[in-house]
Every structure is written in C-alpha cells, then in structure tokens.
Write an enzyme that holds these catalytic residues in place. Sequence first.
Site, short mmCIF file in Angstrom:
data_model
loop_
_atom_site.label_atom_id
_atom_site.label_comp_id
_atom_site.label_asym_id
_atom_site.label_seq_id
_atom_site.Cartn_x
_atom_site.Cartn_y
_atom_site.Cartn_z
N TYR A 54 38.14 48.11 32.01
CA TYR A 54 36.80 48.08 32.59
C TYR A 54 36.82 47.44 33.98
CZ TYR A 54 31.93 46.50 33.25
OH TYR A 54 30.67 46.25 33.75
N SER A 108 30.88 45.35 39.45
CA SER A 108 30.73 44.20 38.55
C SER A 108 31.43 42.98 39.12
CB SER A 108 31.35 44.55 37.18
OG SER A 108 31.54 43.39 36.38
#
Length: 298
Positions: free
Chosen positions: A203, A190
């Site tokens: 995350y 990401s």
Amino acid sequence: MKKEATKKEAKKKEIKAKKAPKGQVQKDQPGDEYKMDPRPESTPDDPAAGRLEGKVAIISGGDSGIGRAVALAFVAEGASVVLAYLDEKKDAEETKKLVGKAGGDCLLISADVTEVKSCEKIIAKTIDRFKKIDILVNNAAVQYPQNSLADITDEQLDKTFKTNILSYFYLTRAALPYLKKGASIINTTSVTAYRGSGHLIDYASTKGAIVGFTRSLATNLAKKGIRVNGVAPGPIWTPLIPSSFTKKQVAEFGKDVPLGRPGQPNEVAPSYVFLASDDASYMTGQIIHPNGGEIING
C-alpha cells in the site's frame, strides 16, 4: 463580531468533542460506511463561496469516506459530481441523496477502476451527461495489512497496485482529451508514502508511486495549463479502517498523532476544494498534508 466569536468557540468545542472509533471490523474491502460506528463526518463545516460554480468533477471511490466528503464539499461550492464506485451501492445511493439535499447534481457509475475499459466508460458517461470535465479526483484505494513481505501474495500485490496506482493512470489517460486549460487533477496519496509502513508495504509503495505520478504529470501538463496536485491524508476515519484492522487496532486508530485523534473526512475535503479552485492557480506538482500534525518533510 461577538456572534462570530461565539461561532468560532462552538467550532472549537465541536472539534474537541469528535467521537473516537469503537472497536469494529468489516470483512470486505474497501468497506461500507453505513456499517461504521460512529459514522464518518462528511458534510462541509463552513459556508460555501461558489468557488467551483459550474464545474464538473469526477471522483473515484466517491461513494464514502474521503470521496463522499469531497463530493459534498464540491457540490457546496457549485460543482456537479460524478461518483465512481465498485459495488458499495448502499453507500453510493446515500451519497447521491446527500448531494441532492445540498441542491447538487450527481451521476453514480458502478465500475471497476482496475480495468481500462471501465475507466473509459466512466469518462464516456460523464461526457454524455455533462459534456465536459473540469476536475478529476483519483481517490480509489485498498489496503491489506501483512506482517511480512513474504505474506503478500501475488494476488494481493496485483490488486493493490491495480487499484491504487494503475487506475490513476487509466482514468487520467481516458480523461485527458477532455481536460482544457484551467482543469485540475487531484490524486490521493498518503502519509505512508513519506514515512513508510511496516505492515502496509505494498500500500505504502503505491502511495509513493502516486507522489511520483503527481509530480511528473504536473511537469508534463504545465504548458497546457492543467494543474496536477495531491493530498496525503494521515489517519482518517473511513471504511478502509474497520475493513483493514482488528477491533483493538481500530479502537486505538489515530491516537498516536500529535492531535491525538483520527481526522474526519470533512476535515480533509477542504484541501481538495482548494486545489480544485482558482485559489490554487499557482500550485502544481504539490502535496497537501492533513495528517494530524505528523512531520514528514515531504
């Protein structure tokens, strides 16, 4: 030439006209695609070239979002797909129907990738059905926004790390005995791995770990001729978004990147096709960044 130019102009207008997400929320992770408005765009935009003809690909989190778009893009290029999903049966069945309409072969496997035995089951069922594995896409993920590190419970931390990074270890380890020279492993990381995220600390940490995993495994497997790369999407309209944020946040989602809008799953999927194909035969340990123009120098 005039006809081709007309098609290009139509494509430009279509990109500009992509619908923005409406304010909406879902209570459970990783979310259901069939509940989203507008629905994410998953089908490939461009005609296929048969770059993955005869290949077998496993995609974790393959029922919806980026996983679904990657599955459809792979099938368009001639691959058969195995889609591992948790419990989003309706989305998974819809993806299988879309694969079937495209003339592809699809095996659905409901499995909790946070468990070693479940990952081993995915590999065993794949070998039983297709007899080989050519491409492994580690893509399953969850995210739970918190305003403070103190708000991240042990339970949340455990689930986030088990889903987002430990499952990549489990599934890849189980697949390795069946991966031969020319095989490709693709990991979904990401943009948050590179710029961080104040409200997604756990995350973003797992996504950073995926970058390290990708680069290290690429070095480890290079002599065997197995390539390992990653894709680091920016704001993409997937079920994780309405199942993570408030209505107001969802309505504003993706507007802060240079292109001014969230990306669609089918705008990310071509990166996976490239990395899975022989077009990327001289790439390993690399990350592709379809993120709407955010410069992260990664």
